[in-house]
Design a protein around this motif. Structure first.
Motif, PDB file in Angstrom:
ATOM      1  N   HIS A   8       3.011  11.708  -1.161  1.00 28.44           N
ATOM      2  CA  HIS A   8       2.154  12.318  -1.784  1.00 28.44           C
ATOM      3  C   HIS A   8       2.260  11.958  -3.462  1.00 28.44           C
ATOM      4  CE1 HIS A   8       2.100  15.175   1.592  1.00 28.44           C
ATOM      5  NE2 HIS A   8       0.874  15.394   1.151  1.00 28.44           N
ATOM      6  N   GLY A   9       2.957  11.120  -3.794  1.00 26.29           N
ATOM      7  CA  GLY A   9       3.174  10.510  -5.108  1.00 26.29           C
ATOM      8  C   GLY A   9       4.132  11.079  -5.947  1.00 26.29           C
ATOM      9  N   TYR A  10       5.003  12.166  -5.364  1.00 24.68           N
ATOM     10  CA  TYR A  10       5.981  12.964  -5.902  1.00 24.68           C
ATOM     11  C   TYR A  10       7.062  11.919  -6.650  1.00 24.68           C
ATOM     12  CZ  TYR A  10       3.747  17.018  -4.119  1.00 24.68           C
ATOM     13  OH  TYR A  10       2.884  18.040  -3.772  1.00 24.68           O
ATOM     14  N   GLY A  11       7.564  11.015  -5.768  1.00 28.72           N
ATOM     15  CA  GLY A  11       8.508   9.881  -6.361  1.00 28.72           C
ATOM     16  C   GLY A  11       8.178   9.252  -7.575  1.00 28.72           C
ATOM     17  N   SER A  12       6.798   9.023  -7.691  1.00 27.37           N
ATOM     18  CA  SER A  12       6.295   8.519  -8.792  1.00 27.37           C
ATOM     19  C   SER A  12       6.225   9.056  -9.928  1.00 27.37           C
ATOM     20  CB  SER A  12       4.955   7.583  -8.595  1.00 27.37           C
ATOM     21  OG  SER A  12       4.788   6.614  -7.470  1.00 27.37           O
ATOM     22  N   GLN A  13       5.923  10.349  -9.792  1.00 32.12           N
ATOM     23  CA  GLN A  13       5.787  11.233 -10.583  1.00 32.12           C
ATOM     24  C   GLN A  13       7.270  11.756 -11.287  1.00 32.12           C
ATOM     25  OE1 GLN A  13       3.823  14.699  -8.962  1.00 32.12           O
ATOM     26  NE2 GLN A  13       1.877  13.939  -9.523  1.00 32.12           N
ATOM     27  N   LEU A  14       8.163  11.930 -10.501  1.00 32.92           N
ATOM     28  CA  LEU A  14       9.419  11.905 -11.001  1.00 32.92           C
ATOM     29  C   LEU A  14      10.165  10.801 -11.831  1.00 32.92           C
ATOM     30  CD1 LEU A  14      11.101  13.632  -7.829  1.00 32.92           C
ATOM     31  CD2 LEU A  14      10.704  14.734  -9.908  1.00 32.92           C
TER      32      LEU A  14
END
Length: 71
Positions: A8-14
């Motif tokens: 869901h893109g959470y890794g990139s956001q983090l």
């Protein structure tokens, strides 16, 4: 990131938020690592501008080391 929330893109956001904190602290680049077999983490690092420096043996497997230049 728990399995049900992966992709869901959470890794990139983090990582992007972490890079912002590093920039605020005055860093111009950071070293980010992942296990060689961790394709998802590698994709996150690459999407944030990671450039492979080398691959090293660490304890029980290979570690990929990436530098990310902070703009």
């Amino acid at each position: 990131i728990r399995p049900s929330k992966r992709g869901h893109g959470y890794g990139s956001q983090l990582l992007a938020l972490t890079l912002k904190i590093a920039k605020d602290k005055g860093y111009d680049r950071v070293l980010v690592t992942c296990n060689e077999e961790n394709v998802a983490s590698e994709k996150v690092i690459l999407s944030c501008g990671g450039v492979l420096e080398n691959i090293v043996w660490k304890n029980d497997g290979y570690i990929k080391r990436y530098w990310i230049r902070i703009m």
